[in-house]
Design a protein around this motif. Structure first.
Motif, PDB file in Angstrom:
ATOM      1  N   UNK A 179       0.851  -1.543  -0.425  1.00 58.46           N
ATOM      2  CA  UNK A 179       0.276   0.261   0.085  1.00 58.46           C
ATOM      3  C   UNK A 179       0.969   1.400   0.117  1.00 58.46           C
ATOM      4  N   UNK A 180       0.528   2.405  -0.870  1.00 58.69           N
ATOM      5  CA  UNK A 180       1.311   3.116  -0.854  1.00 58.69           C
ATOM      6  C   UNK A 180      -0.065   4.697  -0.274  1.00 58.69           C
ATOM      7  N   UNK A 181       0.916   5.528  -0.171  1.00 55.12           N
ATOM      8  CA  UNK A 181       0.237   6.946  -0.381  1.00 55.12           C
ATOM      9  C   UNK A 181       0.565   8.105  -0.959  1.00 55.12           C
ATOM     10  N   UNK A 182      -0.582   8.308  -2.465  1.00 58.23           N
ATOM     11  CA  UNK A 182      -0.219   8.804  -3.640  1.00 58.23           C
ATOM     12  C   UNK A 182      -0.412  10.708  -3.454  1.00 58.23           C
ATOM     13  N   UNK A 183      -0.282  11.144  -3.918  1.00 60.63           N
ATOM     14  CA  UNK A 183      -0.538  12.878  -3.917  1.00 60.63           C
ATOM     15  C   UNK A 183      -1.863  12.517  -5.559  1.00 60.63           C
ATOM     16  N   UNK A 184      -2.871  13.418  -5.423  1.00 66.35           N
ATOM     17  CA  UNK A 184      -3.849  13.546  -6.430  1.00 66.35           C
ATOM     18  C   UNK A 184      -3.306  14.987  -7.231  1.00 66.35           C
TER      19      UNK A 184
ATOM     20  N   UNK B 125       3.105   9.732 -10.140  1.00 63.43           N
ATOM     21  CA  UNK B 125       1.803   9.160  -9.161  1.00 63.43           C
ATOM     22  C   UNK B 125       1.207   8.786  -9.952  1.00 63.43           C
ATOM     23  N   UNK B 126       0.557   9.206 -10.884  1.00 61.48           N
ATOM     24  CA  UNK B 126      -0.563   9.358 -11.698  1.00 61.48           C
ATOM     25  C   UNK B 126      -0.050   7.804 -12.716  1.00 61.48           C
ATOM     26  N   UNK B 127       1.038   8.285 -13.124  1.00 67.94           N
ATOM     27  CA  UNK B 127       1.723   7.706 -14.468  1.00 67.94           C
ATOM     28  C   UNK B 127       1.933   5.849 -13.378  1.00 67.94           C
TER      29      UNK B 127
ATOM     30  N   UNK C 134       8.704   3.545  -6.482  1.00 67.72           N
ATOM     31  CA  UNK C 134       7.518   4.746  -6.002  1.00 67.72           C
ATOM     32  C   UNK C 134       7.916   5.355  -4.588  1.00 67.72           C
ATOM     33  N   UNK C 135       7.967   4.209  -4.230  1.00 66.92           N
ATOM     34  CA  UNK C 135       8.101   4.715  -2.658  1.00 66.92           C
ATOM     35  C   UNK C 135       9.398   5.353  -2.215  1.00 66.92           C
TER      36      UNK C 135
ATOM     37  N   UNK D 236      10.744   7.710  -4.563  1.00 65.97           N
ATOM     38  CA  UNK D 236      10.590   8.624  -5.253  1.00 65.97           C
ATOM     39  C   UNK D 236       9.412   9.588  -4.465  1.00 65.97           C
ATOM     40  N   UNK D 237       8.264   8.979  -3.727  1.00 67.84           N
ATOM     41  CA  UNK D 237       7.515   9.931  -2.548  1.00 67.84           C
ATOM     42  C   UNK D 237       8.442  10.048  -1.301  1.00 67.84           C
ATOM     43  N   UNK D 238       9.774   9.584  -1.015  1.00 73.38           N
ATOM     44  CA  UNK D 238      10.275  10.406  -0.219  1.00 73.38           C
ATOM     45  C   UNK D 238      11.089  11.548   0.336  1.00 73.38           C
ATOM     46  N   UNK D 239      11.339  11.220  -1.105  1.00 72.93           N
ATOM     47  CA  UNK D 239      12.021  12.396  -1.796  1.00 72.93           C
ATOM     48  C   UNK D 239      11.152  13.221  -2.129  1.00 72.93           C
ATOM     49  N   UNK D 240      10.335  13.302  -2.480  1.00 73.88           N
ATOM     50  CA  UNK D 240       9.585  14.398  -2.637  1.00 73.88           C
ATOM     51  C   UNK D 240       8.268  14.858  -1.154  1.00 73.88           C
ATOM     52  N   UNK D 241       8.745  14.219   0.580  1.00 76.63           N
ATOM     53  CA  UNK D 241       8.239  14.269   1.488  1.00 76.63           C
ATOM     54  C   UNK D 241       7.105  13.602   1.709  1.00 76.63           C
ATOM     55  N   UNK D 242       6.953  12.523   1.000  1.00 73.26           N
ATOM     56  CA  UNK D 242       5.578  11.678   1.435  1.00 73.26           C
ATOM     57  C   UNK D 242       5.831  10.472   2.084  1.00 73.26           C
ATOM     58  N   UNK D 243       6.011  10.251   3.063  1.00 72.24           N
ATOM     59  CA  UNK D 243       6.144   8.405   3.692  1.00 72.24           C
ATOM     60  C   UNK D 243       4.682   7.766   3.949  1.00 72.24           C
TER      61      UNK D 243
END
Length: 387
Positions: free
Chosen positions: A1-6, A355-357, A377-378, A380-387
């Motif tokens: 499970x990932x948390x993705x931005x919209x 995230x959409x891709x 993907x996780x 890359x998300x961490x790099x953008x401050x999304x954990x």
């Protein structure tokens, strides 16, 4: 499970749902010629001052990716805009890429078809102020492609719009180039949505006049044009244009929005493919073309239909940044060990796009290694401050 931005700046959980396709060779001969336009893989440890000078190419991984395409029965469009020609990859690097690729292609058991881009980008625009100068620049690159054993694609050159060339200049230049080509070439009509510097190509005041101009060139040189790649993202124009082509001249669709319908075609009129998106959706593209060759239209559309929303996202405006999405999917699928591009081009898109891709690639069955894709993907998300 990932948390993705919209797109509306929310965060939503996402669970992988796709049943990934297994890459494989077609089981029947294909009835469409299909070139996938491939990118190059950077060597992040060797890259220095990435915005300046020649890129550092990871040749092993760059060529490995081409073998992956060939193993699935696809041809290759080499050293094109997908490979960042004019956007991080210079002519000397492109020439080496062509030579290395052709050596690998000749040794490949399937003897894949490879067409290579020849342009004018080794000469500054300020020096390309006459038809003779443009011809000389094109000729140098054509000779290099032919010497390596590749088919020539005459890439669209920014030099023509830069000097305000009319149809007569295009006829003079292309006429000379077609006359000296050893084998039939592929012409290249790239719209300004892909490269704003190409606005007004073929010297016409509008698309209809430009169409007449290039058709005149093709008809004036019988036997010298294999086909023309059109990337205008205009479904109706492509259908009308291909119906006007002389017998034996192919229309290679470069329409990354409408390729499924254009390749399927209607009766005797259909498009072949020269597409950047095919490098990203190779398993679906190969197996869909196999279904088409077998007459199974239901399977063809079932395989390609889910890839169209993915392609439309990768190629959304500003369209020239689509190359980042192609490399991103290669990284997710383990075709390269990092997500670093020539000239730092990975920064051309934002995290919401990536995230959409990711979501769309999963839904199109194109995350071949789901656990690896989720892990990357996780990161890359961490790099953008999304954990």
């Amino acid at each position: 499970m990932l948390t993705l931005p919209t797109p509306d700046q929310r965060l939503e959980p996402y669970q992988l749902t796709g049943d990934p396709l297994e890459p494989r060779a077609p089981r029947v001969p294909l009835t469409r010629t299909a070139f996938a336009a491939a990118h190059v893989v950077s060597d992040p440890l060797a890259e220095r001052d990435p915005w300046i000078g020649r890129p550092a190419v990871d040749w092993d991984n760059t060529l490995k990716f081409r073998h992956w395409l060939w193993d699935q029965g696809l041809g290759l469009a080499e050293a094109m805009d997908t490979a960042q020609r004019g956007m991080g990859v210079d002519w000397l690097t492109a020439k080496e890429l062509i030579e290395r690729t052709m050596a690998e292609a000749k040794a490949h058991p399937l003897k894949p078809r490879v067409a290579c881009g020849a342009g004018t980008d080794q000469v500054p625009l300020a020096d390309l102020t006459s038809a003779e100068a443009i011809i000389a620049a094109y000729s140098e690159q054509m000779e290099a492609v032919e010497a390596a054993g590749g088919q020539v694609i005459l890439m669209a050159s920014r030099a023509f719009p830069a000097i305000g060339a009319g149809p007569d200049v295009y006829e003079q230049v292309y006429g000379k180039l077609l006359g000296q080509a050893a084998d039939p070439v592929i012409l290249h009509w790239l719209g300004d949505m892909f490269d704003p510097a190409l606005k007004g190509y073929w010297g016409g005041k509008n698309v209809a006049a430009a169409s007449d101009a290039v058709l005149s060139i093709i008809k004036s040189h019988p036997g010298k044009v294999d086909g023309i790649k059109i990337s205008l993202l205009d479904h109706a124009h492509e259908e009308a244009f291909r119906a006007r082509l002389p017998e034996g001249v192919r229309l290679y669709t470069g329409d990354d929005f409408n390729y499924a319908e254009l390749i399927a075609g209607e009766g005797q009129h259909y498009s072949h493919a020269l597409l950047g998106i095919f490098a990203a959706i190779a398993p679906a593209a190969s197996q869909a073309l196999e279904a088409l060759a077998s007459g199974d239209m239901e399977a063809y559309h079932a395989l390609l239909a889910p890839t169209v929303p993915l392609s439309r996202e990768i190629f959304r405006a500003p369209t020239q940044f689509y190359k980042a999405g192609i490399a991103f999917l290669a990284w997710l699928n383990g075709a390269q060990s990092h997500f670093i591009m020539p000239a730092g081009f990975q920064s051309a898109r934002d995290i919401t796009h990536y995230a959409h891709v990711f979501r769309l690639a999963d839904q199109a069955r194109l995350l071949s290694h789901p656990d690896l894709a989720q892990e990357r993907m996780g990161l890359l998300l961490k790099l953008h401050g999304i954990d």
